[in-house]
Design an enzyme around this catalytic site. Structure first.
Site, short mmCIF file in Angstrom:
data_model
loop_
_atom_site.label_atom_id
_atom_site.label_comp_id
_atom_site.label_asym_id
_atom_site.label_seq_id
_atom_site.Cartn_x
_atom_site.Cartn_y
_atom_site.Cartn_z
N GLU A 210 0.85 -1.19 0.00
CA GLU A 210 0.00 0.00 0.00
C GLU A 210 0.89 1.24 0.00
O GLU A 210 0.61 2.21 -0.68
CB GLU A 210 -0.94 -0.01 1.21
CG GLU A 210 -1.85 1.22 1.24
CD GLU A 210 -2.88 1.23 2.36
OE1 GLU A 210 -3.19 0.17 2.92
OE2 GLU A 210 -3.38 2.33 2.67
N ARG A 288 -7.40 3.15 13.02
CA ARG A 288 -8.33 2.03 12.84
C ARG A 288 -8.36 1.13 14.08
O ARG A 288 -9.38 0.52 14.39
CB ARG A 288 -8.02 1.23 11.57
CG ARG A 288 -9.18 0.36 11.12
CD ARG A 288 -8.96 -0.31 9.78
NE ARG A 288 -9.42 0.45 8.64
CZ ARG A 288 -10.70 0.56 8.24
NH1 ARG A 288 -11.65 -0.05 8.90
NH2 ARG A 288 -11.01 1.27 7.19
N GLU A 691 -11.05 -7.52 4.04
CA GLU A 691 -10.41 -7.60 5.35
C GLU A 691 -11.22 -8.26 6.46
O GLU A 691 -10.65 -8.97 7.29
CB GLU A 691 -9.98 -6.20 5.80
CG GLU A 691 -8.91 -5.61 4.92
CD GLU A 691 -8.65 -4.15 5.24
OE1 GLU A 691 -9.56 -3.32 5.01
OE2 GLU A 691 -7.56 -3.84 5.72
N1 LUZ Z 1 -5.44 2.22 4.30
C1 LUZ Z 1 -5.68 3.49 4.58
C2 LUZ Z 1 -6.18 1.22 4.77
O1 LUZ Z 1 -4.95 4.37 4.15
N2 LUZ Z 1 -6.73 3.79 5.36
C3 LUZ Z 1 -7.54 2.86 5.88
O2 LUZ Z 1 -8.49 3.18 6.57
C4 LUZ Z 1 -7.26 1.51 5.58
N3 LUZ Z 1 -8.01 0.54 6.10
C5 LUZ Z 1 -7.70 -0.71 5.83
C6 LUZ Z 1 -6.62 -0.99 5.01
N4 LUZ Z 1 -5.89 -0.04 4.49
MO1 MOS Z 2 -4.69 -2.78 3.03
S1 MOS Z 2 -4.17 -3.32 4.91
O1 MOS Z 2 -6.25 -2.71 2.77
O2 MOS Z 2 -3.50 -2.32 2.04
#
Ligand code: LUZ
Ligand code: MOS
Length: 738
Positions: A210, A288, A691
Site C-alpha cells: 500500500e 483504525r 479484510e
Molecule cells: N489504508 C488506509 C487502509 O490508508 N486507510 C484505511 O483506513 C485503511 N483501512 C484498511 C486498510 N488499508
Molecule cells: Mo490494506 S491493509 O487494505 O493495504
C-alpha cells in the site's frame, strides 16, 4: 514484474542496506566497489535529484540514509550494475562504519523515552471514571499481539525506463500507483505529470504494497531517469523480509468493568503500537485500532488511548485489517479474562453485550443495519454450539493428552478509508466502434478478484458479454489521483466510478436509438444479452450495430466516471463523526484439538456466518473469506516475527518464519452466506469482503488457549499472540519450563 518484457540495456539495481539498527554513519567507502567491472554507478543520498524523502503521511523517512541509520535493513546505497552478479560482488566491497546508538525494539520502552511517531489519540464516550466506581466486577490486564510478514508471493519491485520530455515510466508492484507516482515526482524533483506508473497486476499485496512499494519505485525511477537507461530493482526474498515493515505489533493495557448482570459498563484501553523507525502508515493504522477497539460490543463508557511508538525496526505498515485486528484482540482478551475469573462461559458475556441498531460507537456513528446478533444467533443454531460444547467437555473428560477447545469470535468491521478524503475513485470507459469495450479503473488486481468484479459491473451495465470487455492495466495517465487498492473498498469505490462512466455512455446510446427509431421520449430502452429492447420488445438493433451506428452519427463513446462516498465525515478535533459507509458483520465458531504431549494443535473446524450483503460474485467472496480466515489464524498461531535486541530480524526466511500451508487449513471450513439486502453504498449491494474475515482467525487463539486450560487449569498463560506450539508447551507445563 517479471511478466513485463524488458528492454535491451537494462540495468540491475541492488540495495546496500544498514547492518546496524541505530547509529551515526562515520565512514562510508564505496570507491573500490564503484570501480569494479560492470558497475555503472553507486548512488548515495547525495545523488537524489529532488527531495530525499518518501514519507507518505509524515515526511520522516529518507529514501537513502544520510548521516544516521534508524533500522537494520535501511537502504543506504544503490548499486547499479550491468548484471546481478556484478552488483553482488560490489556489495561485498563496500565499507561502512557506524557509531552505534541505543536500539529500542519495544514500544513501551520507546513510549517511556518519549519517542512517538505521531500525536497520541484518544476516543472517549461517557464517563469511565464514574462508571468504574459503580461496577461490581473489574478486571485489568495486558494483551500483546505480534507482527506479521505480508509474504506476498511476488516480492516488492519496480522496473523503470526514461521516456520523452524528461519523463519516466515505471512498472511497479504496488497497491497504490498514485502513491508511487507522487513519491517518484518528489524524489526526482519533477511534476507528477512527468511520472507514469503502470500496474498490470500483483503477485499479492496484503497491505505490504500500500505504501512501501514507493521506495522501490523511486529507486528504479531515479536510476532510469538519471542514467537514461532502463532499470529494474527487485529485492530477493530475504532482502525483502529484512528491509520492509510488517503488521504493527502491539502491547496494550485493558480495564473492563461489569454490573451484576454482566453488562459491560466501562472499558479502558491503552495501545502501544510498535511503529518502527518511520511513520509510514502507522498513524492511520493507529486510528483504525481505535475505531475497532470495542469490536461488536456496545459499551456505554469508553476511553481508548493509542500511542504510535518509534522503535528501531523497519517501519511497520499496512496488513489486511490495518490495526483493526490488533484492537479487537484486546477487547476479546479482556472479556475472556473476565469470563475465566467469573467462571462463566465467555459467549454469555459476548452475546449479552452485543451491539444493536441505534447504539452509538465510541466515535459517534450510530449503528444501523446491524447484523451482529443475526450472525451470532445463526451460528449458535446452525452449528449447534450447545451440543458442540457438551461434546468437547465429554472429550476432555475422557482424554488426558488431547484436549479440545472452542471459541466464538464476532466481527464488526467499518468499510471506508478512515481518512475521508481517500474515499473517491475514477474510471475510464472506451467503447470502440466495433462494439468491444476497454475499461480502466484505479483498482489494482492483486489476486483478490477485483478485475472479475469490474468486468461484472461493465458487462451488467451494458448488457453485454464479458468476452467483449477488456480490463486495462491500472495506469496513472488513464486514471489519475487514485487511492490505493486497500481498506476493503476497492470494488466499492472503483465499481461505483465505473458504473458512473458506463451509465454515461449508455445514456448517450439510449438517447441516440430513441431518435433513430423515432421512439417516444419515455420509451424504455434496455440491452439484454446484447439485444436492444424497446419497451420490452426486441428491436432490430444489437449492441454492435447500435454502437456502430451511433459512432457514424458522432456520438461520444467514451466516458470518465467519478465517485466519492456520500454521507461519511470525521472530525479529528472531537474524534467524532460518521467515518464508515457501512459495517460488515459476522461470527466464527472455532474448534481445535491440542496435543498436550507435543504442544501442537489442529484447527478442527471454523464455521462462520458472514454478512456478504447481496454477493455479486460468490466464488470471489468465498475465496476472500477463506483466505482471510487462514491468514488470520496464521497471525494468531504460527507466524512469529522475531527481532533480537539489536534489531536484527531472526525470522528472516521461510525456514524460520512459518505461514499456514494447506495442512494448516481447518479440516472443516464452512462459510454460510447471511443474505441481507446489503447496503446501497456497496457496489450492487455486495458488501466489501477483503479484510473483515481475517479477524475470525482471532477465534483460533482463544480456542487453543481454552484447550490449554482444559489440560492445566492453573496454567499462568497470559494474552500473548501468536500462540505458537512452543508457547503452548510452556503453558501446559509451566513448572518444568525453567
Ligand atoms: N489504508 C488506509 C487502509 O490508508 N486507510 C484505511 O483506513 C485503511 N483501512 C484498511 C486498510 N488499508
Ligand atoms: Mo490494506 S491493509 O487494505 O493495504
Amino acid at each position: 514484474m517479471d511478466d513485463i518484457p524488458v528492454m535491451e540495456g537494462m540495468l540491475y539495481v541492488k540495495v546496500f542496506d544498514s547492518p546496524v539498527a541505530h547509529g551515526k554513519i562515520v565512514n562510508l567507502d564505496f570507491v573500490a566497489a564503484e570501480q569494479m567491472e560492470n558497475i555503472v554507478k553507486i548512488f548515495s543520498y547525495k545523488d537524489v535529484p529532488g527531495e530525499n524523502q518518501i514519507g507518505g503521511i509524515i515526511p520522516d523517512e529518507p529514501l537513502l540514509a544520510d548521516h544516521e541509520v534508524h533500522f537494520r535493513g535501511q537502504p543506504v546505497l544503490l548499486i547499479v550494475a550491468e548484471n546481478e552478479d556484478a552488483a553482488e560482488e560490489a556489495c561485498k566491497r563496500i565499507k561502512i562504519e557506524i557509531d552505534p546508538l541505543p536500539v529500542i525494539t519495544d514500544p513501551r520502552e520507546a513510549f517511556i523515552q518519549g519517542k512517538l511517531l505521531s500525536p497520541s489519540r484518544k476516543f472517549e464516550m461517557g464517563d469511565t471514571k464514574n462508571a468504574f466506581s459503580n461496577c461490581v466486577h473489574i478486571f485489568e490486564g495486558q494483551a500483546v499481539s505480534g507482527g506479521q510478514e505480508q509474504l506476498y508471493l511476488e516480492t516488492q519491485g519496480a522496473y523503470a525506463y526514461p521516456t520523452e520530455h524528461d519523463s519516466v515510466k515505471i512498472f511497479s508492484s504496488t497497491q497504490g500507483p498514485t502513491q508511487v507516482q507522487r513519491t517518484v515526482a518528489r524524489v526526482l524533483g519533477v511534476g507528477m505529470n512527468k511520472v507514469e506508473v503502470d500496474v498490470p497486476r500483483l503477485g499479492g499485496g496484503f497491505g505490504g504494497k500500500e505504501d512501501q512499494a514507493s521506495a522501490w519505485g523511486a529507486m528504479a525511477a531515479m536510476v532510469a531517469w538519471k542514467l537514461k537507461r532502463p532499470a529494474k530493482c527487485i529485492p530477493h526474498r530475504m532482502e525483502d523480509m529484512r528491509m520492509t515493515g510488517k503488521r504493527n505489533p502491539y502491547s496494550s493495557d485493558y480495564k473492563i468493568g461489569f454490573d451484576a448482570d454482566l453488562k459491560i459498563m466501562a472499558y479502558e484501553a491503552v495501545f502501544y503500537q510498535n511503529g518502527g523507525a518511520a511513520a509510514d502508515l502507522s498513524p492511520a493504522i493507529l486510528e483504525r485500532t481505535l475505531f475497532h477497539a470495542t469490536n461488536s460490543y456496545h459499551i456505554p463508557h469508553v476511553m481508548i488511548t493509542a500511542h504510535s511508538c518509534k522503535t528501531n525496526l523497519p517501519p511497520n505498515t499496512a496488513f489486511r485489517g490495518f490495526g483493526g485486528p490488533q484492537g479487537m484482540f484486546v477487547i476479546e482478551s479482556a472479556i475472556d479474562h473476565a469470563a475465566k475469573a467469573l467462571q462463566v462461559h465467555k459467549d454469555t458475556i459476548q452475546r449479552k453485550n452485543m451491539m444493536d441498531n441505534g447504539d452509538e460507537f465510541p466515535y459517534g456513528q450510530i449503528v444501523t443495519e446491524c447484523q451482529s446478533k443475526h450472525c451470532w444467533d445463526e451460528v449458535m443454531e446452525r452449528y449447534e454450539v450447545g451440543a458442540a460444547k457438551k461434546e468437547i467437555e465429554n472429550f476432555n473428560q475422557q482424554n488426558h493428552f488431547y484436549k479440545k477447545g472452542l471459541s466464538l469470535m464476532p466481527v464488526c468491521f467499518g468499510i471506508s478509508f478512515t481518512n475521508t478524503m481517500m474515499n473517491q475513485a475514477r474510471a475510464l470507459v472506451h467503447v470502440y466502434s466495433d462494439g468491444t469495450v476497454a475499461v480502466s479503473t484505479g483498482a489494482v488486481e492483486m489476486g483478490q478478484g477485483v478485475n472479475s468484479k469490474m468486468l461484472q459491473v461493465a458487462a451488467n451495465c451494458f448488457g453485454i458479454s464479458h468476452s467483449k470487455i477488456k480490463l486495462e492495466t491500472t495506469n496513472t495517465t488513464r486514471v489519475a489521483n487514485t487511492s490505493p487498492s486497500a481498506a476493503s473498498s476497492t470494488a466499492d469505490l472503483n465499481g461505483k466510478a465505473l458504473l458512473d462512466a458506463c451509465n454515461q455512455v449508455k445514456e448517450r446510446l439510449f438517447a441516440f436509438i430513441k431518435t433513430q427509431l423515432a421512439a417516444n421520449e419515455d420509451a424504455v430502452v434496455d440491452i439484454k444479452e446484447e439485444v436492444v429492447f424497446i419497451n420490452n420488445e426486441a428491436s432490430a438493433f444489437n449492441w454492435k450495430s447500435l454502437v456502430q451506428q451511433a459512432f457514424m452519427k458522432r456520438v461520444n463513446l467514451s466516458a470518465k466516471g467519478h465517485y466519492a462516498t456520500p454521507v461519511i465525515n470525521f472530525d479529528k478535533t472531537t474524534e467524532k463523526g460518521h467515518p464508515f459507509a457501512y459495517h460488515v458483520y459476522g461470527t466464527a465458531l472455532t474448534m481445535v484439538t491440542v496435543d498436550c504431549i507435543r504442544g501442537t494443535y489442529d484447527i478442527d473446524a471454523v464455521k462462520v456466518v458472514h454478512d456478504f450483503g447481496s454477493s455479486m460474485n460468490r466464488a470471489v467472496d468465498l475465496g476472500q473469506c477463506e483466505g482471510g480466515i487462514v491468514q488470520g489464524i496464521g497471525w494468531m498461531t504460527m507466524e512469529e516475527v522475531i527481532y533480537n535486541d539489536e534489531g536484527k530480524l531472526l525470522s528472516n526466511a521461510l525456514s524460520t518464519y512459518k505461514i499456514p500451508d494447506i495442512y494448516a487449513v481447518p479440516q472443516i471450513l464452512d462459510i454460510q452466506f447471511l443474505n441481507t439486502d446489503g447496503n446501497e453504498l456497496a457496489i450492487f449491494r455486495s458488501k466489501a469482503v477483503g479484510e473483515p474475515p481475517l479477524m475470525y482467525g482471532i477465534g483460533a487463539y482463544f480456542a487453543i488457549r481454552n484447550a490449554v486450560l482444559a489440560f492445566n487449569p492453573s496454567s499462568p498463560i497470559g494474552y500473548d499472540a501468536p500462540i505458537t506450539p512452543e508457547k503452548v508447551l510452556m503453558a501446559l507445563y509451566p513448572h518444568t519450563s525453567k
